[in-house]
Scaffold this active site. Structure first.
Site, PDB file in Angstrom:
ATOM      1  N   TYR A  26      72.644  53.210  60.719  1.00 48.60           N
ATOM      2  CA  TYR A  26      73.791  53.230  60.146  1.00 48.60           C
ATOM      3  C   TYR A  26      73.960  51.553  59.755  1.00 48.60           C
ATOM      4  CZ  TYR A  26      76.138  57.135  57.784  1.00 48.60           C
ATOM      5  OH  TYR A  26      75.744  58.061  57.157  1.00 48.60           O
ATOM      6  N   THR A  53      62.489  51.013  39.232  1.00 52.39           N
ATOM      7  CA  THR A  53      62.266  51.642  40.115  1.00 52.39           C
ATOM      8  C   THR A  53      61.786  50.777  41.543  1.00 52.39           C
ATOM      9  OG1 THR A  53      60.913  52.734  39.249  1.00 52.39           O
ATOM     10  CG2 THR A  53      63.180  53.912  39.458  1.00 52.39           C
ATOM     11  N   LYS A  93      56.526  53.127  41.001  1.00 46.89           N
ATOM     12  CA  LYS A  93      55.304  53.495  39.777  1.00 46.89           C
ATOM     13  C   LYS A  93      55.141  52.125  39.318  1.00 46.89           C
ATOM     14  CE  LYS A  93      59.355  55.677  37.359  1.00 46.89           C
ATOM     15  NZ  LYS A  93      60.635  55.617  37.599  1.00 46.89           N
ATOM     16  N   ASP A 136      66.174  48.275  32.002  1.00 49.41           N
ATOM     17  CA  ASP A 136      65.423  49.760  32.510  1.00 49.41           C
ATOM     18  C   ASP A 136      64.001  49.010  33.105  1.00 49.41           C
ATOM     19  OD1 ASP A 136      64.736  51.459  33.604  1.00 49.41           O
ATOM     20  OD2 ASP A 136      66.208  52.355  33.774  1.00 49.41           O
ATOM     21  N   GLU A 172      75.904  50.655  56.796  1.00 48.35           N
ATOM     22  CA  GLU A 172      76.678  50.410  55.433  1.00 48.35           C
ATOM     23  C   GLU A 172      77.687  49.004  55.411  1.00 48.35           C
ATOM     24  OE1 GLU A 172      79.729  53.125  55.871  1.00 48.35           O
ATOM     25  OE2 GLU A 172      78.686  54.498  55.134  1.00 48.35           O
TER      26      GLU A 172
HETATM   27  N1  DSN Z   1      61.600  57.578  35.443  1.00 50.51           N
HETATM   28  C1  DSN Z   1      61.294  58.407  35.258  1.00 50.51           C
HETATM   29  C2  DSN Z   1      59.408  59.083  34.902  1.00 50.51           C
HETATM   30  O1  DSN Z   1      59.493  58.415  33.842  1.00 50.51           O
HETATM   31  O2  DSN Z   1      59.036  60.088  35.040  1.00 50.51           O
HETATM   32  C3  DSN Z   1      61.520  60.510  36.083  1.00 50.51           C
HETATM   33  O3  DSN Z   1      63.319  59.702  36.025  1.00 50.51           O
END
Ligand code: DSN
Length: 421
Positions: free
Chosen positions: A50, A222, A225, A196, A52
């Site tokens: 943990y 993210t 990807k 984003d 936090e």
């Molecule tokens: N970002 C999305 C995608 O492109 O698959 C999933 O939330």
């Protein structure tokens, strides 16, 4: 592996899923194969801890090494994205967006973002998502003819709705984003600009797509990807708030914890640090270049085979084809492709008349097959197999042949070697 004896049910399902990933062609553009180093960082007892808070400011004892790991992740993230501030704790891209909204907006504030059918994301104000319920989203789209972002519309809507935040983003948009133009529009109405870049993070690091900084105030992404790291989110930002001069970095950090999350996933943060280091290697640039070459090569085949490609092509790792002229359901095509071990995902196209559940498009991309080592010619062969299946969707013998070819391609370009889980 002890799991084999202790929990054979889960063990067997994990093995089968790994085999599925190894023996199939993943054309879903948001998926990739993380390196074994990234995977091994995740599979560690760091998950037990943990922590936090933030390095040197934790609510629990015993974070000496965790602090070092998270600090390294932060420094590496800042370096590869040329960012003034990084928060590596978001559990996912949507959680990263949620924290940014909490940091910059009050409930009911106005936001302008790309429409879902034109390539936006659920967390950019879809009615069924928290974002669409807590904030007042307005959407811009693409030009009906060119299917490129219509900046006149963005500007018109920005002037009309006076949003506090404008979002520049892509999830199924295959062209480059003009962050400078977005900034100019945001400045006209005194809005923050958030980019984003979940899909294109790797391309940006490699310099193959315009950089969101210095134009964006905040950048979310993210890490799994094109960046090819562990499943997770990341927020990058300027230090100072452009609108009121306050400490933007601190607002972001507080919005992540305690604002929207509890304990960070330190095993994933360690894996993020590993993938950020991988992104500094020369091979990463080569990989990103090949992703785009492969994507463009596949588009040529689809066009040649008579399919309409949205916006007539691609500048990045993905593209969307319009399957409405075939009279087939995209859900059905996706399912039939899955039966021959080709994985795609159905997607809305601009001005789609069909539902999001069974839309008019199929979205494909090359990050995962490029990781396997496929080059332009190999990708064209894959694209041809997809066309063949769509055109012969009722022929069992054709599908059997396609399945065998997929198997051969996967054998020729193995992933994770002979490693067995
Ligand atoms: N970002 C999305 C995608 O492109 O698959 C999933 O939330």
């Amino acid at each position: 592996m002890k799991l084999k004896n202790k929990d054979p049910k889960i063990y067997n399902l994990i093995r089968r899923e790994v085999a599925r990933q190894k023996e199939g062609l993943v054309l879903i553009p948001s998926e990739n194969y993380a390196s074994l180093e990234v995977l091994s960082a995740m599979a560690t007892p760091l998950s037990n801890k943990y922590s936090e808070g933030y390095p040197q400011k934790r609510y629990y004892s015993g974070n000496k090494f965790i602090d070092e790991i998270e600090s390294i992740a932060i420094e590496r993230a800042k370096k590869i994205f040329k960012a003034q501030h990084a928060n590596v704790q978001p559990h996912s891209g949507t959680q990263a967006n949620e924290a940014v909204y909490l940091a910059l907006l009050k409930p009911g504030d106005r936001v302008l973002a790309l429409d879902l059918s034109a390539g936006g994301h659920l967390s950019h104000g879809a009615k069924i998502n928290f974002s669409g319920r807590f904030y007042r989203f307005f959407h811009y789209g693409v030009n009906r003819k060119t299917e490129l972002i219509d900046f006149d519309e963005v500007e018109k809507k920005a002037l009309r709705y006076k949003p506090k935040l404008i979002i520049a983003s892509t999830t199924s948009y295959s062209r480059k984003l003009d962050f400078k133009r977005f900034r100019a529009i945001a400045d006209k109405v005194g809005a923050y600009l958030m980019a984003d870049i979940a899909h294109i993070a790797g391309l940006i690091i490699a310099g193959l797509h315009p950089h969101p900084f210095p134009f964006a105030d905040v950048v979310t992404t993210t890490t799994h990807k094109t960046l090819r790291g562990p499943r997770g989110g990341l927020i990058l930002s300027k230090k100072r708030d452009r609108l009121d001069g306050s400490n933007l970095a601190q607002k972001i950090d507080r919005a992540v914890f305690p604002g929207t999350q509890g304990g960070p996933l330190e095993h994933v943060i360690a894996a993020k640090a590993v993938c950020f280091r991988e992104a500094m290697e020369p091979g990463f640039l080569k990989y990103q270049k090949q992703i785009i070459k492969n994507s463009k090569a596949m588009v040529e085949v689809f066009k040649d085979q008579g399919f309409r490609v949205i916006s007539n092509g691609t500048d990045n790792h993905l593209f969307v084809i319009d399957i409405s002229p075939t009279g087939l359901s995209s859900l059905f095509i996706q399912q039939e492709l899955e039966k021959v071990n080709i994985f795609v995902n159905r997607n809305m196209i601009p001005f789609d008349k069909r539902s999001a559940f069974d839309p008019s498009g199929i979205r494909m991309g090359t990050p995962a097959i490029t990781t396997r080592g496929l080059k332009e010619k190999d990708c064209q062969e894959v694209a041809y197999l997809v066309c063949e299946l769509i055109k012969n969707i009722k022929s069992a013998s054709k599908k059997q042949k396609i399945k065998e070819k997929v198997k051969m391609i996967c054998r020729k370009f193995p992933i994770y070697g002979n490693l067995r889980w």
